[in-house]
Design an enzyme around this catalytic site. Structure first.
Site, PDB file in Angstrom:
ATOM      1  N   ASP A  19       0.785  -1.249   0.000  1.00  0.00           N
ATOM      2  CA  ASP A  19       0.000   0.000   0.000  1.00  0.00           C
ATOM      3  C   ASP A  19       0.817   1.300   0.000  1.00  0.00           C
ATOM      4  OD1 ASP A  19      -1.793  -2.023   0.386  1.00  0.00           O
ATOM      5  OD2 ASP A  19      -2.862  -1.106   2.043  1.00  0.00           O
ATOM      6  N   ASP A  38      -4.652  -0.853  -1.935  1.00  0.00           N
ATOM      7  CA  ASP A  38      -6.056  -0.671  -1.616  1.00  0.00           C
ATOM      8  C   ASP A  38      -6.734  -0.189  -2.882  1.00  0.00           C
ATOM      9  OD1 ASP A  38      -6.204  -1.326   1.057  1.00  0.00           O
ATOM     10  OD2 ASP A  38      -6.542   0.711   1.777  1.00  0.00           O
ATOM     11  N   HIS A  47     -10.426   0.576  -3.343  1.00  0.00           N
ATOM     12  CA  HIS A  47     -11.791   0.591  -2.800  1.00  0.00           C
ATOM     13  C   HIS A  47     -12.810   1.177  -3.786  1.00  0.00           C
ATOM     14  CE1 HIS A  47     -10.325  -0.515   1.115  1.00  0.00           C
ATOM     15  NE2 HIS A  47      -9.610   0.596   1.268  1.00  0.00           N
ATOM     16  N   HIS A 100     -10.435   6.883   1.137  1.00  0.00           N
ATOM     17  CA  HIS A 100      -9.049   6.856   0.628  1.00  0.00           C
ATOM     18  C   HIS A 100      -8.923   5.763  -0.416  1.00  0.00           C
ATOM     19  CE1 HIS A 100      -9.307   3.847   3.844  1.00  0.00           C
ATOM     20  NE2 HIS A 100      -8.439   3.159   3.122  1.00  0.00           N
ATOM     21  N   LYS A 136      -6.788  -5.095  -3.198  1.00  0.00           N
ATOM     22  CA  LYS A 136      -7.562  -5.550  -2.032  1.00  0.00           C
ATOM     23  C   LYS A 136      -8.556  -4.477  -1.590  1.00  0.00           C
ATOM     24  CE  LYS A 136      -3.840  -4.214   1.077  1.00  0.00           C
ATOM     25  NZ  LYS A 136      -4.557  -3.219   1.873  1.00  0.00           N
ATOM     26  N   CYS A 189      -2.203  -2.299   7.658  1.00  0.00           N
ATOM     27  CA  CYS A 189      -2.076  -3.248   6.546  1.00  0.00           C
ATOM     28  C   CYS A 189      -0.764  -4.025   6.558  1.00  0.00           C
ATOM     29  CB  CYS A 189      -2.319  -2.533   5.222  1.00  0.00           C
ATOM     30  SG  CYS A 189      -4.060  -2.074   5.071  1.00  0.00           S
TER      31      CYS A 189
HETATM   32  C1  VGL Z   1      -4.645   1.143   5.980  1.00  0.00           C
HETATM   33  C2  VGL Z   1      -6.061   2.125   7.467  1.00  0.00           C
HETATM   34  C3  VGL Z   1      -7.107   1.972   6.594  1.00  0.00           C
HETATM   35  C4  VGL Z   1      -3.267   0.666   5.669  1.00  0.00           C
HETATM   36  C5  VGL Z   1      -5.678   0.968   5.102  1.00  0.00           C
HETATM   37  O1  VGL Z   1      -2.898   0.552   4.478  1.00  0.00           O
HETATM   38  O2  VGL Z   1      -2.524   0.396   6.620  1.00  0.00           O
HETATM   39  N1  VGL Z   1      -4.844   1.714   7.158  1.00  0.00           N
HETATM   40  N2  VGL Z   1      -6.901   1.379   5.434  1.00  0.00           N
END
Ligand code: VGL
Length: 182
Positions: A9, A47, A49, A62, A87, A128
């Protein structure tokens, strides 16, 4: 058997100025760029989403797929990536761990590529990265965390350090990039 580098990420929204920023997330980019040169298998998670993700009831929105925030920072050497794992792709899917990727199964991919050791880097330590490391250990991979290539949300310094303690306790080896022996 061999080692893989996993970049969790490293996306604009988790970097300073992003929608869910870590105070120093951009610092990991040059460290990771250097690490990429040492590994024959380099993979990343991101991520990805949907706009109406339920995850945004917990977190500010985000990494909405196809937006700048979900993109990798321009400085990251993405040409070195062998595969990208998406993901958090469903509306009910938090997708903290890279092992929950929906476009491809990470554990199967590693096994197919004969990787039994995973070196984890990226964002964020508390969520994550930690979640991915715990799943990697559960799946039987020898798991390393490269601390200077990981940054955190750092709500408090204790939270940040506790993430590494939790990963160690579960069986991960925490090391710095200059201690790498591969
Ligand atoms: C994450 C909070 C919410 C991360 C992702 O990548 O660590 N943290 N979504």
């Amino acid at each position: 058997m061999s080692s893989a580098l996993l970049i969790v990420d490293v996306q604009n929204d988790f970097c300073p100025g992003g929608a869910l920023p870590t105070p120093q997330g951009d610092k990991v980019v040059p460290v990771i760029n250097k690490l990429m040169e040492k590994f024959t298998l380099v993979i990343a998670s991101r991520d990805w989403h949907p706009e109406n993700s339920n995850h945004f009831k917990i977190w500010s929105a985000h990494c909405v797929r196809e937006t700048y925030g979900a993109d990798f920072p321009g400085e990251l050497h993405t040409d070195k990536l062998d595969e990208i794992f998406m993901k958090g792709t469903g509306t009910m899917d938090d997708g903290y761990s890279a092992f929950e990727a929906t476009n491809k199964n990470l554990a199967e991919y590693l096994t197919e590529n004969r990787a039994d050791e995973l070196y984890v880097t990226g964002l964020t330590a508390e969520y994550c990265v930690k979640s991915t490391v715990l799943d990697a250990l559960k799946s039987g991979f020898k798991t390393y965390v490269i601390k200077d290539a990981v940054e955190g949300i750092r709500r408090s310094e204790d939270d940040f350090e506790k993430a590494f303690e939790d990963m160690k306790e579960a069986g991960a080896v925490v090391l710095s990039s200059d201690e790498l022996t591969i």
